[in-house]
Design a protein around this motif. Structure first.
Motif, PDB file in Angstrom:
ATOM      1  N   ARG A   1     -14.700   7.071  72.803  1.00  0.00           N
ATOM      2  CA  ARG A   1     -15.657   6.655  73.833  1.00  0.00           C
ATOM      3  C   ARG A   1     -15.802   7.731  74.910  1.00  0.00           C
ATOM      4  NH1 ARG A   1     -15.213   0.580  73.761  1.00  0.00           N
ATOM      5  NH2 ARG A   1     -13.695   0.245  72.089  1.00  0.00           N
TER       6      ARG A   1
ATOM      7  N   GLY B   1     -14.779   6.878  64.964  1.00  0.00           N
ATOM      8  CA  GLY B   1     -13.761   6.192  65.745  1.00  0.00           C
ATOM      9  C   GLY B   1     -14.296   5.854  67.116  1.00  0.00           C
ATOM     10  N   THR B   2     -14.247   4.566  67.452  1.00  0.00           N
ATOM     11  CA  THR B   2     -14.798   4.109  68.738  1.00  0.00           C
ATOM     12  C   THR B   2     -13.661   3.769  69.684  1.00  0.00           C
ATOM     13  OG1 THR B   2     -14.854   1.910  67.822  1.00  0.00           O
ATOM     14  CG2 THR B   2     -16.873   3.205  67.673  1.00  0.00           C
ATOM     15  N   GLY B   3     -12.536   4.417  69.491  1.00  0.00           N
ATOM     16  CA  GLY B   3     -11.389   4.155  70.364  1.00  0.00           C
ATOM     17  C   GLY B   3     -11.577   4.797  71.726  1.00  0.00           C
ATOM     18  N   ASP B   4     -10.506   4.778  72.481  1.00  0.00           N
ATOM     19  CA  ASP B   4     -10.539   5.280  73.844  1.00  0.00           C
ATOM     20  C   ASP B   4     -11.043   6.710  73.883  1.00  0.00           C
ATOM     21  OD1 ASP B   4     -10.028   4.987  76.555  1.00  0.00           O
ATOM     22  OD2 ASP B   4      -8.177   6.129  76.364  1.00  0.00           O
TER      23      ASP B   4
ATOM     24  N   TRP C   1      -6.834   1.517  72.532  1.00  0.00           N
ATOM     25  CA  TRP C   1      -7.678   2.140  71.516  1.00  0.00           C
ATOM     26  C   TRP C   1      -6.990   2.116  70.148  1.00  0.00           C
ATOM     27  CZ3 TRP C   1      -5.601   6.802  69.547  1.00  0.00           C
ATOM     28  CH2 TRP C   1      -4.470   7.260  70.243  1.00  0.00           C
TER      29      TRP C   1
ATOM     30  N   ASP D   1      -8.390  -0.219  67.807  1.00  0.00           N
ATOM     31  CA  ASP D   1      -9.849  -0.229  67.654  1.00  0.00           C
ATOM     32  C   ASP D   1     -10.379  -0.153  66.237  1.00  0.00           C
ATOM     33  OD1 ASP D   1     -10.102  -0.428  70.351  1.00  0.00           O
ATOM     34  OD2 ASP D   1     -11.992   0.656  70.260  1.00  0.00           O
TER      35      ASP D   1
ATOM     36  N   CYS E   1     -11.991  11.023  65.669  1.00  0.00           N
ATOM     37  CA  CYS E   1     -11.147  10.425  66.712  1.00  0.00           C
ATOM     38  C   CYS E   1     -10.442   9.203  66.135  1.00  0.00           C
ATOM     39  CB  CYS E   1     -11.987  10.048  67.921  1.00  0.00           C
ATOM     40  SG  CYS E   1     -12.943  11.430  68.543  1.00  0.00           S
ATOM     41  N   ILE E   2      -9.698   9.432  65.067  1.00  0.00           N
ATOM     42  CA  ILE E   2      -9.025   8.355  64.352  1.00  0.00           C
ATOM     43  C   ILE E   2      -7.562   8.743  64.240  1.00  0.00           C
ATOM     44  CG2 ILE E   2      -8.935   7.067  62.191  1.00  0.00           C
ATOM     45  CD1 ILE E   2     -11.805   7.898  61.705  1.00  0.00           C
ATOM     46  N   HIS E   3      -6.702   7.728  64.153  1.00  0.00           N
ATOM     47  CA  HIS E   3      -5.292   8.041  63.963  1.00  0.00           C
ATOM     48  C   HIS E   3      -5.027   8.514  62.552  1.00  0.00           C
ATOM     49  CE1 HIS E   3      -2.956   6.295  67.509  1.00  0.00           C
ATOM     50  NE2 HIS E   3      -4.072   6.875  67.893  1.00  0.00           N
TER      51      HIS E   3
ATOM     52  N   ASN F   1      -4.963   6.392  59.567  1.00  0.00           N
ATOM     53  CA  ASN F   1      -6.187   5.824  58.972  1.00  0.00           C
ATOM     54  C   ASN F   1      -7.070   6.875  58.316  1.00  0.00           C
ATOM     55  OD1 ASN F   1      -5.206   3.503  60.272  1.00  0.00           O
ATOM     56  ND2 ASN F   1      -6.233   4.166  62.159  1.00  0.00           N
TER      57      ASN F   1
ATOM     58  N   CYS G   1     -17.767  -3.231  67.717  1.00  0.00           N
ATOM     59  CA  CYS G   1     -16.784  -2.187  68.068  1.00  0.00           C
ATOM     60  C   CYS G   1     -16.712  -1.994  69.575  1.00  0.00           C
ATOM     61  CB  CYS G   1     -17.152  -0.877  67.396  1.00  0.00           C
ATOM     62  SG  CYS G   1     -18.763  -0.292  67.915  1.00  0.00           S
TER      63      CYS G   1
ATOM     64  N   SER H   1      -6.733  14.761  77.590  1.00  0.00           N
ATOM     65  CA  SER H   1      -6.564  13.312  77.705  1.00  0.00           C
ATOM     66  C   SER H   1      -7.947  12.678  77.848  1.00  0.00           C
ATOM     67  CB  SER H   1      -5.742  12.990  78.946  1.00  0.00           C
ATOM     68  OG  SER H   1      -6.473  13.371  80.103  1.00  0.00           O
TER      69      SER H   1
ATOM     70  N   TRP I   1      -8.799  10.605  79.969  1.00  0.00           N
ATOM     71  CA  TRP I   1      -9.097  10.667  81.398  1.00  0.00           C
ATOM     72  C   TRP I   1      -9.761  11.989  81.744  1.00  0.00           C
ATOM     73  CZ3 TRP I   1      -9.197   8.566  86.212  1.00  0.00           C
ATOM     74  CH2 TRP I   1      -9.010   9.402  87.308  1.00  0.00           C
TER      75      TRP I   1
END
Lengths: 460, 460, 460
Positions: free
Chosen positions: C36, C30-33, A455, A458, C84-86, C89, C59, C142, C144
């Motif tokens: 999503r 943010g479309t990261g892990d 991710w 991403d 949901c971005i680092h 960024n 994406c 997480s 998960w």
């Protein structure tokens, strides 16, 4: 739990006066067991309660201080109505629809078995009385739990419904009754809630089957090698060994194998991801299901390990063992055969490994208690479950190897050309540990980590 | 926990500006230990705090950042006042009544012993300041808990009061401080809350008495049979057996009997219902009380069982045992008396039953941990507590019968015409198991089920 | 958890209509892990979700039913936006500020290590978008955990922020997702929340170091006395004793000492207060820190005690022991040396004390399980932790004294003029028990109690 303002409350509790306000009035349809218990509890908590009954004058004993009247009349008085009636009898509510418009209806019903009806009871109720706000709740409680207050398995109440305000009113009542409430979302969840009281350890089914299967097959394997073999070859009756000796061979084996089964899916997943080079492809369902029952597998394995410990510790007080020891001592007569340090080293390390493995195992088990794991951060939890878990597996495997020691090469241990059971037990653990080492190789590990942080790339 | 809008909050946190809002100001009456700790914690959490004191200029060290002023002045500023004063000194609050009208007063006081006063402190306070909204809360916390934040036995806060809005404000403060709040209803519950910190395992009293009583009587019984008898009849001093041998006879007996006591009330209830043909008659109080302490009875029994296990496992390392074994071996000289398979079968099954019983017992015990039982559905919980429980009882009883074996007929075991203790221990379990079987007979079971579902007939 | 009205909700769920309301729409940047997984869970719970992405058309796979559009467009639609971005960024959000004014921004970000940046990510975000209401939350979860729903270490969600209304909206979402929420106050707490997922048993560090240190030093001490001494003086190789015998000497010693270390700080505190004559002076930091890790010290000590128990119970099945016993028996030839009752008394009491001490210890340990201690009142908890704890200490110390018995005077036990390890182990416990007795002396006790209730005099 989430909530809103409820206009009713304002009128019910005028702010600014300190006198105890007129307690809120709630309505209960149905004077059955659950209805009575619920009413009793509501009155104890300081609510006023009115029953709606088809036969207000002949509905048996009701809690002290509760009124009873016709359904329609009762519905008028309250803004919240508990429907403590069996689904079969819901139909008449349709005729009451006009009196129930805008009211909150709490559906507490359960069915006797799953999928008895096409739609959930609560959805059926909503269809009958479209003007009302149906909330599914309290159905996981027993009448006994209501009579004696929240305790043990009865503290939690689930609810679902479409109107947040309606849900909020139910949340308040439930909380005042001393329950903790868990909102499960919209009325679509009703079916799930209605099935909940019917389920019996669903997530334990598969692990239990595995445990029973393994135990049975290994038991027969050991039975053949230890009892039947002895009988056929030497005509000795050693059947008494079934109760302890054989059990104590089967338990550790099953425990070790099931402990491995907790770590196999994780490894498979890792290699799948390495192979696919991505983590965004879903795992096959069987793998998902396997992963979700790891906890149960582990706890069962711990159970078998504990049995193994107990069975081992009673060895010296067994009649058979005492007899054999005495016989040996006597046979030695006066000169004693000398002491083998190597033997002492091996057996002592064998026991040490077993004890340390078991101790670590207990730690892992304890941290999977809900209240303990809730107190852990995710990183701490996975550290224990994975790092300590693998350490446990290593200790236990090493323990077994020390048990086998040189017997591996010893022909006499292959009765009827069958390997001793503990050798079979060692196959899976060895494989798992080897593959785990592979995953830990810097090159592999680096690739895997990159994939799992996929991710990170991403937002580009 | 239940809540409403609190007008204050709106003014305090203007929506639409993102700047950190002026933190809410709370007032504390009393600069004592509890008052200081509470103030300190409030300031840490980001509240502003002002103390009301009779001698604002000489009230010892206060938390940094807290102001202190006269009671009246302090009361003006805040809408919520913590009364951290001893009940004896409440009187002066009457004079402050005008300044406190419409305010929320949090009564945190406790008494040194129960029923010291005719009415609860909180009710007394409400009477003194009728214009205020009194909320009883925080009294179960220790100053230490406040200083060091919620932990262990200090996470939960109870509250009760008549004004929901007032309660809501307290709920918010408590939650911000990191506590979980349990609403106990109206101010009538205040007395209960004030007694709570004074109680010491009330629900354990009865079971503990039973345990002590049983242990004592069986100890003397065994003492007479094993030590005094030996001394009188053979003049042998076997007093040393008290420490382990006797203890290890008493513990399992008490454990077995107490395990039964968990199931007796259920059976009595069943037969009462069968006899009455209804479930709507209340049970006699003693039965209710008995039913409500089954959990404690069971846990104590588990404790005794664990002691029995430990005492059994150390047998082989005891000096006495080693001595006896050596003596036996030596006495056998060169020829060894031959091996009795039947004996091996019996003793091994005896140990197996014990181990399995204990293991099941542990499972039942673990599921009565609050966090575990909360995760179970009612059906799952009762399955374990009842089905597995009876299985445990069966194993343990069988274990004891195997222990007795043929001694039942053996005259020598009736020293001074007294039966061996384990025989006495077997009476109750046998009766319980027999009656349980009776209840499981199809005809009885059907009737009982119908009675327990009695409510199903109600809506007709 | 605390909450207010949120105007949005009113419009979203018009009261009075029972039709399932248009589900609330939430936006995810943010479309990261994590994005999503979060989206997937939101959709499952019945929310509508829209993704904001820099490249809406490329994406990767997104949860079914989620739309994706430009950040600006997505922000328009929702009143709540998950970032949901680092952190790296975040900058581009500054340009979006106008579209985000008045919105609630949930910062879920974590850092890879502590103190990477001068300010918390959430504070940085707030600085970039001053017009928005930033809430820090979900960062302890997480991906998960989100995919598979709350479980184990993943049920609790922390949040902090400056706007109560904003926090309330997040509380509602989190609750609907099935998490329990803990409000940690204003945005200042963000750094703490961001560090939380990085920590690994901080409060266990010190106790673990102590345990390792003690074990190591005592191990070498015993190694010298038992193995090296034997080798040097008699040239015997007893190295095999390392695995069990030595371990079983070190474990109980470490356990006993660490058990004491749980009670030392309490005593120091008591004497400090007696000396100062007040309780309002803060304790030195080291004492505070010590007090706060008593629980961990105790649990580690319990762990070592359990190991000691297991190592003791396997003694009789050890090759070495069986060999020695046989040798002794044989050496006795035909006449057996007679039985010493005193010896039997001593050894049996020695075992009894050990067992009772361990049993009590387990009880104390069990009550420190979160769910158990939560069910106890403060008085009950301290009764067990202190009274029962001291009783445990007494039993264990007595157990050790009985082990030493007359060896104290026996010269042969002082190899190379070093005292046997258990004597060293007895120093601290003896001191602690003596001082505890001092504190219990009526005169001292009275003074101490008065000091601890010092606050009672305050209102004068």
């Amino acid at each position: 739990m989430s909530e809103k303002v409820k206009p009713e409350s304002v009128s019910l509790y005028p702010l600014g006066t300190a006198a105890a306000p007129e307690p809120e009035l709630l309505c209960i349809f149905g004077t059955g067991d659950f209805g009575r218990s619920l009413g009793q509890r509501l009155l104890q908590t300081g609510y006023r309660g009115v029953y709606g009954s088809r036969s207000p004058h002949s509905c048996g004993p009701l809690p002290q201080g509760a009124q009873v009247m016709s359904h329609a009349a009762a519905a008028q008085l309250a803004s919240l109505v508990f429907i403590c009636i069996h689904r079969e009898n819901y139909s008449f509510l349709e005729t009451l629809a006009p009196h129930l418009t805008g009211k909150v209806l709490v559906d507490v019903s359960n069915n006797l078995k799953k999928d008895l009806y096409p739609e959930a009871n609560a959805e059926y109720l909503q269809r009958l009385v479209p003007g009302a706000h149906v909330v599914k709740s309290f159905n996981t409680l027993s009448a006994w739990a209501l009579q004696n207050g929240p305790s043990d398995a009865n503290r939690q109440v689930y609810l679902c419904g479409n109107s947040p305000e309606a849900k909020q009113m139910v949340v308040e009542v439930a909380t005042k009754l001393g329950f903790t409430v868990l909102d499960r979302g919209s009325l679509y969840a009703a079916r799930e809630l209605e099935d909940f009281p019917l389920q019996l350890f669903p997530e334990w089914r598969l692990p239990l089957r595995v445990a029973v299967g393994l135990s049975a097959s290994f038991f027969f394997y050991v039975l053949i090698r230890d009892v039947i073999y002895e009988y056929v070859e030497q005509g000795k009756d050693t059947s008494f060994r079934i109760m302890v000796s054989l059990a104590n061979k089967v338990f550790p084996i099953v425990s070790l194998i099931m402990l491995c089964l907790c770590y196999v899916p994780g490894l498979i997943a890792a290699f799948l991801q390495l192979y696919r080079g991505t983590k965004y492809k879903r795992f096959p369902d069987w793998l998902d299901r396997w992963m979700l029952c790891r906890k149960q597998l582990g706890l069962l394995a711990l159970g078998f390990a504990s049995l193994h410990v107990l069975y081992t510790l009673i060895i010296p007080i067994r009649y058979y063992v005492r007899y054999r020891l005495a016989a040996i001592t006597i046979s030695q007569k006066n000169q004693t055969d000398e002491f083998v340090t190597g033997m002492a080293w091996r057996t002592d390390s064998y026991y040490s490994m077993g004890i340390l493995g078991f101790a670590l195992y207990l730690v892992v088990g304890i941290t999977s208690l809900p209240s303990v794991s809730n107190a852990l951060s995710w990183r701490e939890f996975s550290f224990i479950q994975s790092k300590l878990g693998y350490l446990t597996l290593f200790f236990c495997t090493f323990h077994t190897y020390l048990y086998g020691w040189n017997k591996f090469l010893n022909h006499s241990s292959y009765k009827w050309y069958t390997p001793p059971p503990y050798m079979l037990a060692l196959v899976l653990p060895s494989v798992v540990l080897v593959f785990k080492l592979l995953v830990l190789l810097p090159c592999v590990d680096r690739r895997l980590t990159r994939i799992r942080q996929g991710w990170e790339k991403d937002d580009k």
